[in-house]
Write a protein that holds these residues in place. Structure first.
Motif, PDB file in Angstrom:
ATOM      1  N   MET A   1       0.854  -1.183   0.000  1.00  0.00           N
ATOM      2  CA  MET A   1       0.000   0.000   0.000  1.00  0.00           C
ATOM      3  C   MET A   1       0.899   1.246   0.000  1.00  0.00           C
ATOM      4  O   MET A   1       1.873   1.322   0.731  1.00  0.00           O
ATOM      5  N   THR A   2       0.536   2.216  -0.800  1.00  0.00           N
ATOM      6  CA  THR A   2       1.339   3.425  -0.891  1.00  0.00           C
ATOM      7  C   THR A   2       0.907   4.438   0.171  1.00  0.00           C
ATOM      8  O   THR A   2      -0.181   4.358   0.731  1.00  0.00           O
ATOM      9  N   TYR A   3       1.799   5.391   0.438  1.00  0.00           N
ATOM     10  CA  TYR A   3       1.489   6.441   1.406  1.00  0.00           C
ATOM     11  C   TYR A   3       0.287   7.268   0.951  1.00  0.00           C
ATOM     12  O   TYR A   3      -0.496   7.729   1.768  1.00  0.00           O
ATOM     13  N   LEU A   5      -2.348   6.191  -0.732  1.00  0.00           N
ATOM     14  CA  LEU A   5      -3.575   5.439  -0.433  1.00  0.00           C
ATOM     15  C   LEU A   5      -3.891   5.439   1.058  1.00  0.00           C
ATOM     16  O   LEU A   5      -5.054   5.396   1.449  1.00  0.00           O
ATOM     17  N   ILE A   6      -2.870   5.474   1.889  1.00  0.00           N
ATOM     18  CA  ILE A   6      -3.093   5.552   3.336  1.00  0.00           C
ATOM     19  C   ILE A   6      -3.690   6.909   3.703  1.00  0.00           C
ATOM     20  O   ILE A   6      -4.548   7.007   4.573  1.00  0.00           O
ATOM     21  N   SER A   7      -3.263   7.958   3.029  1.00  0.00           N
ATOM     22  CA  SER A   7      -3.702   9.323   3.348  1.00  0.00           C
ATOM     23  C   SER A   7      -5.099   9.650   2.824  1.00  0.00           C
ATOM     24  O   SER A   7      -5.804  10.466   3.417  1.00  0.00           O
ATOM     25  N   TYR A  62      11.632   7.403   4.125  1.00  0.00           N
ATOM     26  CA  TYR A  62      10.463   6.844   3.455  1.00  0.00           C
ATOM     27  C   TYR A  62      10.893   5.737   2.513  1.00  0.00           C
ATOM     28  O   TYR A  62      11.933   5.819   1.867  1.00  0.00           O
ATOM     29  N   ARG A  66       6.990   3.049  -1.953  1.00  0.00           N
ATOM     30  CA  ARG A  66       5.638   3.396  -1.508  1.00  0.00           C
ATOM     31  C   ARG A  66       5.321   4.877  -1.682  1.00  0.00           C
ATOM     32  O   ARG A  66       4.245   5.311  -1.314  1.00  0.00           O
ATOM     33  N   GLU A  78       2.783  13.431  -0.345  1.00  0.00           N
ATOM     34  CA  GLU A  78       1.795  12.746   0.489  1.00  0.00           C
ATOM     35  C   GLU A  78       1.729  13.337   1.895  1.00  0.00           C
ATOM     36  O   GLU A  78       0.683  13.300   2.538  1.00  0.00           O
ATOM     37  N   TYR A  82      -2.030  15.379   5.169  1.00  0.00           N
ATOM     38  CA  TYR A  82      -2.459  15.415   6.575  1.00  0.00           C
ATOM     39  C   TYR A  82      -2.746  16.829   7.059  1.00  0.00           C
ATOM     40  O   TYR A  82      -3.783  17.059   7.686  1.00  0.00           O
TER      41      TYR A  82
END
Length: 116
Positions: A1-3, A5-7, A62, A66, A78, A82
């Motif tokens: 999973m890429t950063y 997609l997490i965000s 990092y 990802r 990415e 946030y």
């Protein structure tokens, strides 16, 4: 999973909350847009500076597999999602909470004045 997609879920929740808490008048909407833009601009600059510093010093590293590969300074793009989510979500939550707890009008006092 890429950063990225997490965000995305965090940004999606923030956008939905901001839409739900949008001001009811055009003037209030304009004021909120200006305030949000200023706050977002400040957070983008601070994120670019301080993320670049912590990446340069080796505090954070990092996984290149990802990341999207796009950076601002040394900060991956990415990391800017946030602060964007925060600048949208926090005022929205505040608005939704106070909208439910405050009286229908602010001028419903009958004594005509403030504290004496």
């Amino acid at each position: 999973m890429t950063y990225l997609l997490i965000s995305l879920p965090f940004v999606l929740v923030a956008v939905v909350a901001a839409w739900a808490a949008r001001p009811r008048t055009t003037a209030a909407g304009r004021r909120r847009l200006i305030a949000t833009s200023i706050a977002a601009g400040v957070l983008v600059v601070l994120t670019a500076v301080f993320d670049s510093v912590i990446v340069a010093t080796g505090i954070v590293a990092y996984d290149d597999g990802r990341r999207s590969g796009l950076t601002v300074g040394l900060a991956p793009v990415e990391d800017f999602l946030y602060p964007l989510a925060g600048v949208l979500l926090l005022p929205a939550v505040w608005t939704l909470i106070t909208r439910q707890t405050e009286p229908a009008t602010r001028h419903d006092r009958t004594d005509g004045g403030g504290d004496r």
